[in-house]
Structures are given as structure tokens and as C-alpha cells.
Design an enzyme around this catalytic site. Structure first.
Site, short mmCIF file in Angstrom:
data_model
loop_
_atom_site.label_atom_id
_atom_site.label_comp_id
_atom_site.label_asym_id
_atom_site.label_seq_id
_atom_site.Cartn_x
_atom_site.Cartn_y
_atom_site.Cartn_z
N PRO A 12 11.82 3.22 33.19
CA PRO A 12 11.63 2.28 32.08
C PRO A 12 12.08 2.87 30.74
O PRO A 12 12.26 2.12 29.78
CB PRO A 12 10.12 2.03 32.06
CG PRO A 12 9.59 2.54 33.36
CD PRO A 12 10.54 3.60 33.81
N GLU A 51 3.35 8.13 38.57
CA GLU A 51 3.38 7.97 37.11
C GLU A 51 4.74 8.33 36.52
O GLU A 51 5.13 7.83 35.48
CB GLU A 51 2.26 8.82 36.51
CG GLU A 51 1.58 8.30 35.28
CD GLU A 51 1.41 6.79 35.18
OE1 GLU A 51 0.92 6.16 36.13
OE2 GLU A 51 1.77 6.24 34.13
N ARG A 86 29.84 -5.01 44.11
CA ARG A 86 30.55 -6.28 43.88
C ARG A 86 31.79 -6.11 43.01
O ARG A 86 32.70 -6.93 43.04
CB ARG A 86 29.65 -7.28 43.15
CG ARG A 86 28.38 -7.66 43.83
CD ARG A 86 27.51 -8.46 42.90
NE ARG A 86 28.25 -9.59 42.34
CZ ARG A 86 28.50 -10.70 43.00
NH1 ARG A 86 28.05 -10.86 44.23
NH2 ARG A 86 29.20 -11.66 42.45
N ASP A 138 32.85 -14.49 38.07
CA ASP A 138 31.40 -14.54 37.84
C ASP A 138 31.08 -14.77 36.39
O ASP A 138 31.83 -14.41 35.50
CB ASP A 138 30.75 -13.20 38.25
CG ASP A 138 30.45 -13.16 39.72
OD1 ASP A 138 30.98 -14.02 40.44
OD2 ASP A 138 29.69 -12.28 40.14
C1 9D3 Z 1 1.67 1.77 35.15
C2 9D3 Z 1 2.49 2.95 34.90
N1 9D3 Z 1 3.11 3.00 33.58
C3 9D3 Z 1 2.16 3.41 32.56
C4 9D3 Z 1 2.03 2.37 31.53
C5 9D3 Z 1 4.23 3.91 33.56
C6 9D3 Z 1 5.19 3.62 34.64
C7 9D3 Z 1 5.45 4.54 35.62
C8 9D3 Z 1 6.36 4.25 36.64
C9 9D3 Z 1 5.88 2.42 34.67
C10 9D3 Z 1 6.78 2.12 35.70
C11 9D3 Z 1 7.02 3.04 36.67
C12 9D3 Z 1 7.96 2.74 37.77
N2 9D3 Z 1 9.18 2.07 37.30
C13 9D3 Z 1 10.39 2.46 37.67
O1 9D3 Z 1 10.52 3.37 38.45
C14 9D3 Z 1 11.52 1.80 37.10
C15 9D3 Z 1 11.66 0.69 36.19
C16 9D3 Z 1 10.67 -0.16 35.58
O2 9D3 Z 1 9.47 -0.08 35.81
N3 9D3 Z 1 11.14 -1.11 34.73
C17 9D3 Z 1 12.44 -1.30 34.45
N4 9D3 Z 1 13.38 -0.55 35.00
C18 9D3 Z 1 12.98 0.43 35.86
S1 9D3 Z 1 14.00 1.48 36.64
C19 9D3 Z 1 12.79 2.28 37.41
#
Ligand code: 9D3
Length: 253
Positions: A90, A118, A156, A171
Site C-alpha cells: 500500500p 503486517e 495483455r 482497449d
Molecule cells: C490492517 C493492516 N494495515 C494496518 C493499517 C497495514 C497493512 C498491511 C498489509 C495493509 C495491507 C496489507 C496487505 N496489502 C498488500 O499486500 C497490498 C496492497 C494493498 O493492501 N492495497 C493496495 N495495493 C496493495 S499491493 C499489496
């Protein structure tokens, strides 16, 4: 293009990629896909891949060494120059078509690291990963679905993956516009009729109508896309025509 996914759920990735366009591309050897489980690179009896975060707090963190050794195995499995290691998270740069398109130009092996728990040890991100990518500003439970999105979107774009008929060039987003509306049989439904022009057989007029609809819908639903899109004089005229037609319809209601 060879994809390698580092994941605690390798079967999930291999399975999901075996369908449709990605499945065909793998079958036809246009792309390769391997998945590497960090658990296979642990050395302790319990095959530990995670541990509690230093400093305390909720959740567990993926350990450096099993991830690092899995990436090394992935790298050693392919004899090529242009390798890129991407951590899906994220915190990453939000993916778009241009970013994905640039990968097809310069990367031969794309190693996608999918996290669980986490997060992963920061030292792995700093020393082993080249880039960090996100799907967008919402939370999913792990990186596997993100890796699959990248694999699908990049595949793609490769030559010979899509037939001429529905090539990636046609596309939406390739020209920065939303698509025109589609219709198929039957011609008439209680829910509405197919626009007359599409039944006319006049291909020039149909193309003009479709471009106008694409511009109009982009203006209605995603005006942010038009801000970055320099319209030609003809396109500008078509969009004005669309707006006039919307106005007329509104007045008649
Ligand atoms: C509930 C956990 N979060 C704390 C507020 C942190 C967190 C840890 C691990 C949030 C998401 C994740 C797992 N997400 C991904 O591995 C992930 C992801 C995403 O959650 N949103 C957008 N793109 C991606 S790419 C990988």
C-alpha cells in the site's frame, strides 16, 4: 517475459494465472511464471517466515532471510540481464497503464514480492527491491492479488498475446478515453433499442458516433482523464456535439 512471484501462497498465484488470457500466454510460452515460497528457504524446524515487530505493536512481520533467499533462487533460475524486483504494498506508487507499459519495454524478468501479515522487514525493501507498487488507496489482505493484477495487465500488452480483433491498442485507457457503449442481439428490448446508427452499415458514421460516445462518456464519468488528454480539433467538435445532444435530451424531458 518471465514472472516470478515470491509468496506464502504460491498455488493461489499459479492457479489464478492459469485461466484466460494469462493461461493461454503461459501455454504458448509467450510468458513464463514461477512461484517461490519463502517457507522453502527457512532453516529452522518450524519453518518460520515471520516474527514479532521490534518496538512492539500488533501483527507479525515477514523475516528478511527467507524472502531474500527466495529472490536469489528466482534470479538464478533465469539467464537474463534485465531483472526487476517489485514489492507490492500500500506504500507503493499507484499502478497505471503507462507504468505497466514501460515494463514491457525494458524488463525481461519481473520478480513480484507478495507480502502477508503486517508487512515485511524494511531492510529487504531497502536492499533487494527496486520498486514498490500499489493497486490504489484501499486495503487488501496480501500481495498475491496485486501480483496477479500486474501479471495480467503486463501480459495483455505483450506482442502476440491478444489477437488483432481485441488488441490492447483498442482497449480503453490506451488512448486515455473510456470505451464507447456496446450492443448485441436482439435489436429491440423492453429496456431499449439499439442505436439506429449501429444498424446502418455506414462504417464511417459508426466510427464517428463511437468516438463521440467515448469522448462524451469520459466527460460524464471521468472528466479527470480529459484534463491530461489533448483533444484534436475533430475530437473537440465531437465532444461539443455530444454535450449539445445531452442538453437537448434534458430539455425534452
Ligand atoms: C490492517 C493492516 N494495515 C494496518 C493499517 C497495514 C497493512 C498491511 C498489509 C495493509 C495491507 C496489507 C496487505 N496489502 C498488500 O499486500 C497490498 C496492497 C494493498 O493492501 N492495497 C493496495 N495495493 C496493495 S499491493 C499489496
Amino acid at each position: 517475459m518471465h514472472f516470478d512471484v515470491i509468496s506464502l501462497f504460491p498455488e493461489m498465484v499459479i492457479q489464478a494465472a492459469s485461466y484466460g488470457v494469462t493461461g493461454k500466454a503461459i501455454e504458448n510460452k509467450i510468458v513464463g511464471l514461477s512461484a517461490w515460497n519463502p517457507r522453502d528457504y527457512t532453516t529452522d524446524k518450524h519453518r518460520t517466515v515471520d516474527a514479532k515487530p521490534y518496538g512492539g505493536g500488533p501483527g507479525m512481520v515477514m523475516k528478511y532471510q527467507p524472502l531474500a533467499d527466495a529472490v536469489t533462487s528466482a534470479k538464478n533460475s533465469q539467464n537474463c540481464q534485465n531483472k526487476k524486483v517489485v514489492y507490492l504494498s500500500p506504500q507503493g506508487k499507484v499502478l497505471n497503464q503507462a507504468l505497466l507499459s514501460s515494463i514491457t519495454d525494458d524488463t525481461e524478468q519481473l520478480i513480484l514480492v507478495s507480502g502477508r501479515y503486517e508487512g515485511i522487514d524494511e531492510r529487504f525493501i531497502e536492499t533487494i527491491c527496486d520498486e514498490e507498487w500499489s493497486l490504489g488507496d484501499y486495503i487488501i489482505s496480501g500481495g498475491e492479488l496485486a501480483a496477479l493484477v500486474v501479471i495480467d495487465a503486463v501480459t495483455r500488452l505483450l506482442p502476440d498475446v491478444l489477437g488483432d480483433e481485441n488488441s490492447a491498442k483498442q482497449d480503453s485507457y490506451s488512448d486515455g478515453l473510456l470505451e464507447f457503449p456496446h450492443y448485441t442481439r436482439p435489436e429491440k428490448l423492453n429496456q431499449g433499442n439499439v442505436p439506429e446508427i449501429l444498424l446502418s452499415g455506414n462504417h464511417a458514421e459508426i466510427a464517428r458516433w463511437r468516438t463521440k460516445q467515448a469522448l462524451g462518456r469520459t466527460w460524464q464519468k471521468r472528466s479527470d482523464l480529459l484534463k491530461h488528454n489533448k483533444l484534436t480539433t475533430i475530437e473537440h467538435g465531437l465532444l461539443e456535439e455530444f454535450k449539445r445532444e445531452v442538453q437537448l435530451r434534458y430539455r425534452n424531458e
